[in-house]
Structure formats: C-alpha cells, structure tokens
Design a protein around this motif. Structure first.
Motif, PDB file in Angstrom:
ATOM      1  N   ALA A 335       0.815  -1.215   0.000  1.00  0.00           N
ATOM      2  CA  ALA A 335       0.000   0.000   0.000  1.00  0.00           C
ATOM      3  C   ALA A 335       0.848   1.264   0.000  1.00  0.00           C
ATOM      4  O   ALA A 335       0.300   2.370   0.018  1.00  0.00           O
ATOM      5  CB  ALA A 335      -0.928   0.004   1.210  1.00  0.00           C
ATOM      6  N   GLY A 336       2.170   1.124  -0.016  1.00  0.00           N
ATOM      7  CA  GLY A 336       3.045   2.289  -0.068  1.00  0.00           C
ATOM      8  C   GLY A 336       3.911   2.494   1.143  1.00  0.00           C
ATOM      9  O   GLY A 336       4.680   3.463   1.203  1.00  0.00           O
ATOM     10  N   GLY A 337       3.830   1.612   2.144  1.00  0.00           N
ATOM     11  CA  GLY A 337       4.700   1.706   3.307  1.00  0.00           C
ATOM     12  C   GLY A 337       4.107   2.532   4.435  1.00  0.00           C
ATOM     13  O   GLY A 337       3.162   3.308   4.248  1.00  0.00           O
ATOM     14  N   ARG A 343       9.328   5.451  12.473  1.00  0.00           N
ATOM     15  CA  ARG A 343      10.669   5.072  12.047  1.00  0.00           C
ATOM     16  C   ARG A 343      10.980   3.578  12.221  1.00  0.00           C
ATOM     17  O   ARG A 343      11.513   2.960  11.297  1.00  0.00           O
ATOM     18  CB  ARG A 343      11.702   5.921  12.794  1.00  0.00           C
ATOM     19  CG  ARG A 343      13.122   5.706  12.306  1.00  0.00           C
ATOM     20  CD  ARG A 343      14.083   6.708  12.908  1.00  0.00           C
ATOM     21  NE  ARG A 343      15.450   6.475  12.479  1.00  0.00           N
ATOM     22  CZ  ARG A 343      15.950   6.863  11.315  1.00  0.00           C
ATOM     23  NH1 ARG A 343      15.178   7.496  10.456  1.00  0.00           N
ATOM     24  NH2 ARG A 343      17.203   6.621  10.998  1.00  0.00           N
ATOM     25  N   PRO A 344      10.691   2.954  13.364  1.00  0.00           N
ATOM     26  CA  PRO A 344      11.027   1.520  13.491  1.00  0.00           C
ATOM     27  C   PRO A 344      10.332   0.646  12.443  1.00  0.00           C
ATOM     28  O   PRO A 344      10.962  -0.244  11.860  1.00  0.00           O
ATOM     29  CB  PRO A 344      10.552   1.181  14.914  1.00  0.00           C
ATOM     30  CG  PRO A 344      10.557   2.483  15.635  1.00  0.00           C
ATOM     31  CD  PRO A 344      10.147   3.494  14.610  1.00  0.00           C
ATOM     32  N   ILE A 345       9.043   0.921  12.208  1.00  0.00           N
ATOM     33  CA  ILE A 345       8.322   0.127  11.205  1.00  0.00           C
ATOM     34  C   ILE A 345       8.879   0.405   9.818  1.00  0.00           C
ATOM     35  O   ILE A 345       9.064  -0.512   9.002  1.00  0.00           O
ATOM     36  CB  ILE A 345       6.815   0.436  11.263  1.00  0.00           C
ATOM     37  CG1 ILE A 345       6.239   0.078  12.629  1.00  0.00           C
ATOM     38  CG2 ILE A 345       6.072  -0.316  10.160  1.00  0.00           C
ATOM     39  CD1 ILE A 345       4.775   0.408  12.780  1.00  0.00           C
ATOM     40  N   ARG A 346       9.169   1.670   9.542  1.00  0.00           N
ATOM     41  CA  ARG A 346       9.705   2.047   8.240  1.00  0.00           C
ATOM     42  C   ARG A 346      11.047   1.356   7.975  1.00  0.00           C
ATOM     43  O   ARG A 346      11.310   0.869   6.879  1.00  0.00           O
ATOM     44  CB  ARG A 346       9.876   3.566   8.190  1.00  0.00           C
ATOM     45  CG  ARG A 346      10.229   4.120   6.830  1.00  0.00           C
ATOM     46  CD  ARG A 346       9.051   4.095   5.896  1.00  0.00           C
ATOM     47  NE  ARG A 346       9.325   4.829   4.671  1.00  0.00           N
ATOM     48  CZ  ARG A 346       8.444   5.014   3.721  1.00  0.00           C
ATOM     49  NH1 ARG A 346       7.231   4.512   3.829  1.00  0.00           N
ATOM     50  NH2 ARG A 346       8.753   5.685   2.631  1.00  0.00           N
ATOM     51  N   GLN A 347      11.901   1.297   8.989  1.00  0.00           N
ATOM     52  CA  GLN A 347      13.201   0.638   8.817  1.00  0.00           C
ATOM     53  C   GLN A 347      13.026  -0.851   8.556  1.00  0.00           C
ATOM     54  O   GLN A 347      13.742  -1.439   7.730  1.00  0.00           O
ATOM     55  CB  GLN A 347      14.062   0.869  10.057  1.00  0.00           C
ATOM     56  CG  GLN A 347      14.602   2.284  10.175  1.00  0.00           C
ATOM     57  CD  GLN A 347      15.453   2.466  11.411  1.00  0.00           C
ATOM     58  OE1 GLN A 347      15.183   1.887  12.453  1.00  0.00           O
ATOM     59  NE2 GLN A 347      16.493   3.292  11.296  1.00  0.00           N
ATOM     60  N   ALA A 348      12.074  -1.477   9.270  1.00  0.00           N
ATOM     61  CA  ALA A 348      11.828  -2.906   9.048  1.00  0.00           C
ATOM     62  C   ALA A 348      11.325  -3.154   7.627  1.00  0.00           C
ATOM     63  O   ALA A 348      11.731  -4.120   6.968  1.00  0.00           O
ATOM     64  CB  ALA A 348      10.823  -3.420  10.071  1.00  0.00           C
ATOM     65  N   GLU A 349      10.435  -2.276   7.154  1.00  0.00           N
ATOM     66  CA  GLU A 349       9.937  -2.415   5.784  1.00  0.00           C
ATOM     67  C   GLU A 349      11.061  -2.246   4.765  1.00  0.00           C
ATOM     68  O   GLU A 349      11.117  -2.988   3.768  1.00  0.00           O
ATOM     69  CB  GLU A 349       8.839  -1.382   5.525  1.00  0.00           C
ATOM     70  CG  GLU A 349       7.551  -1.640   6.280  1.00  0.00           C
ATOM     71  CD  GLU A 349       6.516  -0.558   6.053  1.00  0.00           C
ATOM     72  OE1 GLU A 349       5.336  -0.777   6.392  1.00  0.00           O
ATOM     73  OE2 GLU A 349       6.883   0.511   5.509  1.00  0.00           O
TER      74      GLU A 349
END
Length: 493
Positions: A335-337, A343-349
């Motif tokens: 869906a685009g991240g 930040r933690p979820i974004r880094q994992a993605e």
C-alpha cells in the motif's frame, strides 16, 4: 455456472442443437457441419485440412467444430481422453507445430455456448470496428495525441493490443461517475495463429482492470452506459457496447477460467466478478498463487492491489513471493509503506524490500541467457530465459533456486568457485549478523548456500558459505525501494 455437458448423450445432444440451428452467414463461414449443404464448410473438409496441413495427427477424441483462423480449428471432445479432454469441451487444435502447453488449450466448455458466443461476437464486430477505427481512434488522435495532451479519466480512451504487428485487441473505456466504475463502449478481440488461445482477452482484460483500479472506483465495469466522443466538428454518441452486454468473447474466456461474468447483471461485471477476473488474468506461478490466496483469505489483503502490483511491474513475481512469504509487513508495503514518522516500522519495511529487490535481481541474472557470441553475431535478448524456478523458505528467510544453467562461475562472486549443485540456497541480507552466520554454517553442511549483500557492505566471514555481492550499493537499493513505495502509494486514485 454451466460447466458444459455431462455425459456423452448430452454432448451429442448439444452437437445436434448446433447443427440444427439457423446461424448467420458469418458463423456458417466458420462452422463445420456434416455435409448437408447448410454450411460453407463441412466436417469432412476440416479432416482433409488436418490430414494435409497438420504437423500431427488429430487425436481420435476430437471432432472439428469450426475454424478459429487459417491455421487452427475448434474441436469438441466426443470421447473420454486425458485430463484436459473433458467431454463437450472445445479445444483449439493448431495445424502448425507449437509448444506442448499451447496445443489443445481450452476455448469453451460447451458447443452451444461456443457457437452462440461466436454469433454474438461476429454480429457486432463490424459496428465495433467502425466505432474504434473510424470514430474513437481518429477523434482521440486529433484531440489528445496531436496536441500532446493527457486525457482525464472520464474521457473515452482507446486501447490497442498488437503482437508482431497484428492487432489482436481493441477497446474504448472511460471512468463513469454515476456508478463510480468503468464504462466500456468497445471491445474487440480475435484469435490469430501466433498468439496463445484467449491471450487477447486476457491481456485486454488485464489492462482494463488495471485502469479500473488506478481510477479508484468500485471495480464495477459496465457495457450499457452512454458515452460521447468529440473532436473538432465531429461528435459521436454511443449507447454502450454494440452487444449491449458483457462481450461474448470475454464471457467465453471467463468460462474457461471458471468465472461467470455478468451473472448478476448481463450488462455488467460486478466488483466481486472483477476481482475474480483480476486474479485469473494475472500470471502467477503455483507457489505464489497459493501464497496470494492465503494473503487474501487470512491476512485481509485486497486481491486487486496484489494483482496490480504484479501487472504494473511495481513488484516482480519473486519479489512479491518474498514479501508475502517472509514478512508480516507485506500489506503495508504494497500500500506504499508506513508513515515516515513511524521510524522503526519504516526501517523494518526497508530491510524487507531491499532483500526482495536483491532476490529479484539475482533471479533475473540466473534466468537470463546472454545471447552474445562470435558465432551468433548480434546479441539476442528476446525470449532467452533459462527457465529457473524458485521456492521461498519463510522459516530461514531464503530462496531456493532450481533449474539453473550450469556455468563455470556463479554471478556476483568475488572468488572463482566450482559451480555448485542444486538447489542453490540464497539468503539476501543487507546486514550479516552472528545468527545469520550460524544459520549459513548449518545449511552449508547440507548443500551449497550463499548470502547476497549490497556492494558496499563489509565482506562477512561465512566459513563454507559463499558471499555474493549485488551490483547495487545500499543507497541504490534504498532509492529503488522508495520509488516502488511511492508508485504503490499513488497507484490507487
């Protein structure tokens, strides 16, 4: 849904109904009937063509029903045969030598349904072609292409599909606000000798469904709504598709994949049917299709987003397989991240996406055969795939590659090693941890294993494990990931 005749008596009854009906001259020009003077072609003539021109003998279970084109016949199964030969099914027999998976492809499930759909299709073909070639096409050329303007989604837009300079599909579509869906005022497809059976319908349906997804509507597609095309002093009005219902060729394709299109409304493909059709027209390997089915059933992921991600090239097959198989963040990624502030979820993605990209790049390298050689002359890049297959292992986050072309050297290796046996186990990572090194050491005792890392990551020590360096740096991968996530975010209107 009518799955076709059951039992041989039903098959012969259906054939009798076909032979007894009064068909139009366009149908009779294709139909093969017993030599009774009702048709321009006879069954006997069809057998003579097969005996004279076919690369192989026609199986005894097949009876010619009609000509599909100059080099293929539609044949009805009149006896029990192999698993593809269900009595009453209509199969396409190519006279020329073709790939085994192309011969005997399913055209329809019933003789009466098949010939009736031909009559409907051919009866509206002249009106449809006039509409596309003489009105919509030239109007669009004058109003938009010539002026280098991009039309809004409510403008009637033509679509053309060609293969080897032969047009196999034409359509005209527009977004309709009254029902928040897509209206189709033209749909023309044909079968030609060098194109696989129903490929024109599949490809045209894929393009139309992708457009419906991008427009942000309900995915409903209607064929009975009025539309107007204007260019300069010329203006044309249409009361829906010439057939005034879901086109016969598209319904015929739907039957071959087990979908009854127009079941609730003959003039519309409702959203549930559109999602089924989207899954059917999207090419997927069996393993990925099973994983997609699980994601839809158990993880609440929308089938149209999964299909659009593949058909639009946002994610390739192996990349999507990796995302679904190794991460619980796949729904957010497609869906685009996550929001940049998480930040933690974004880094994992980002880590999951980097590894998916490296797996995809390696697969493309293993599956591609470079056609450059002194003997062959110019480099050939078309249809030179090796046929490599893969399997995702979600437990260890690895890809197993099968069917590689044995070479002197694997790609992306700094050192020269003997080409390892199969399967090759690959673990794409941007960070090599002690836990990963231990996993590699354990796997190396059982067979060849390699870790793929970005080009600028420090060289890890893996004992018997191989280190493969992706040509891209970490920043290059991140840039490519951000582009994919942006495309996913803006893809749905």
């Amino acid at each position: 849904m009518d799955a076709g005749p059951v039992g041989m008596d039903a098959v012969y009854e259906a054939l009798g109904a076909v032979y007894a009906a009064n068909w139009s001259d366009e149908v009779l020009d294709l139909l093969c009937v017993p030599g009774d003077g009702k048709s321009l072609r006879t069954i006997e003539e069809a057998f003579e063509v097969v005996d004279r021109d076919s690369a192989y003998a026609l199986p005894p279970e097949l009876l010619p029903l009609s000509f599909v084109d100059d080099r293929s016949l539609a044949c009805v199964v009149i006896e029990e045969g192999d698993h593809r030969m269900r009595p009453g099914s209509i199969l396409r027999w190519h006279l020329d030598e073709v790939a085994p998976d192309t011969q005997l492809r399913l055209l329809d499930v019933d003789p009466v349904l098949y010939v009736s759909s031909l009559a409907q299709e051919l009866g509206a073909r002249e009106a449809g072609l006039t509409r596309m070639l003489d009105e919509i096409g030239p109007s669009y050329q004058e109003a938009y292409l010539r002026n280098e303007k991009r039309p809004r989604d409510f403008v009637v837009r033509p679509i053309r599909i060609a293969c080897q300079n032969v047009i196999v599909g034409l359509a005209a579509i527009a977004q309709e606000a009254s029902f928040d869906g897509l209206t189709v005022v033209a749909w023309q497809t044909c079968e030609v000798p060098h194109v696989a059976t129903h490929e024109a319908n599949r490809a045209l349906a894929a393009l139309v469904l992708c457009d419906a997804f991008q427009n942000g509507g309900t995915m409903e597609i209607r064929f009975d709504r009025s539309a107007r095309v204007t260019a300069g002093s010329a203006s044309y009005s249409y009361d829906g598709h010439p057939e005034a219902q879901v086109p016969a060729s598209l319904r015929r394709y739907g039957r071959t994949v087990g979908i009854e299109l127009g079941a609730e409304d003959p003039a519309a493909i409702f959203p549930a049917e559109a999602r089924e059709l989207f899954l059917a027209v999207t090419p997927m390997r069996p393993g990925l299709r099973a994983r997609v089915g699980d994601a839809i059933e158990n993880r609440g992921m929308a089938p149209e987003r999964l299909c659009f991600s593949l058909l639009s090239g946002v994610w390739r097959e192996i990349e999507l397989d990796w995302l679904l198989g190794t991460s619980d963040l796949a729904a957010s990624i497609l869906a685009g991240g996550a929001d940049w502030r998480q930040r933690p979820i974004r880094q994992a993605e980002m880590e999951v996406c980097r590894t998916a990209l490296m797996a995809g790049m390696l697969f493309a390298r293993l599956d591609g055969r470079d056609g450059a050689s002194a003997d062959e002359g110019p480099r050939m890049v078309e249809d030179r795939r090796v046929g490599v297959d893969w399997e995702i292992d979600p437990e260890i986050g690895a890809v197993r590659f099968f069917g590689r072309e044995r070479e002197e050297r694997l790609p992306w290796l700094a050192e020269v090693v003997e080409d390892p046996a199969e399967p090759l186990i690959v673990l794409p990572r941007s960070i090599v941890t002690a836990e990963l090194a231990a996993t590699v050491s354990r796997l190396a005792e059982e067979g060849p294993v390699a870790v793929v890392v970005p080009r600028d990551v420090p060289a890890p020590r893996l004992g018997k494990g191989l280190v493969m360096r992706c040509p891209d740096r970490l920043s290059d991968l991140d840039k490519a990931v951000e582009a994919k996530l942006l495309t996913a975010r803006i893809s749905r209107g």
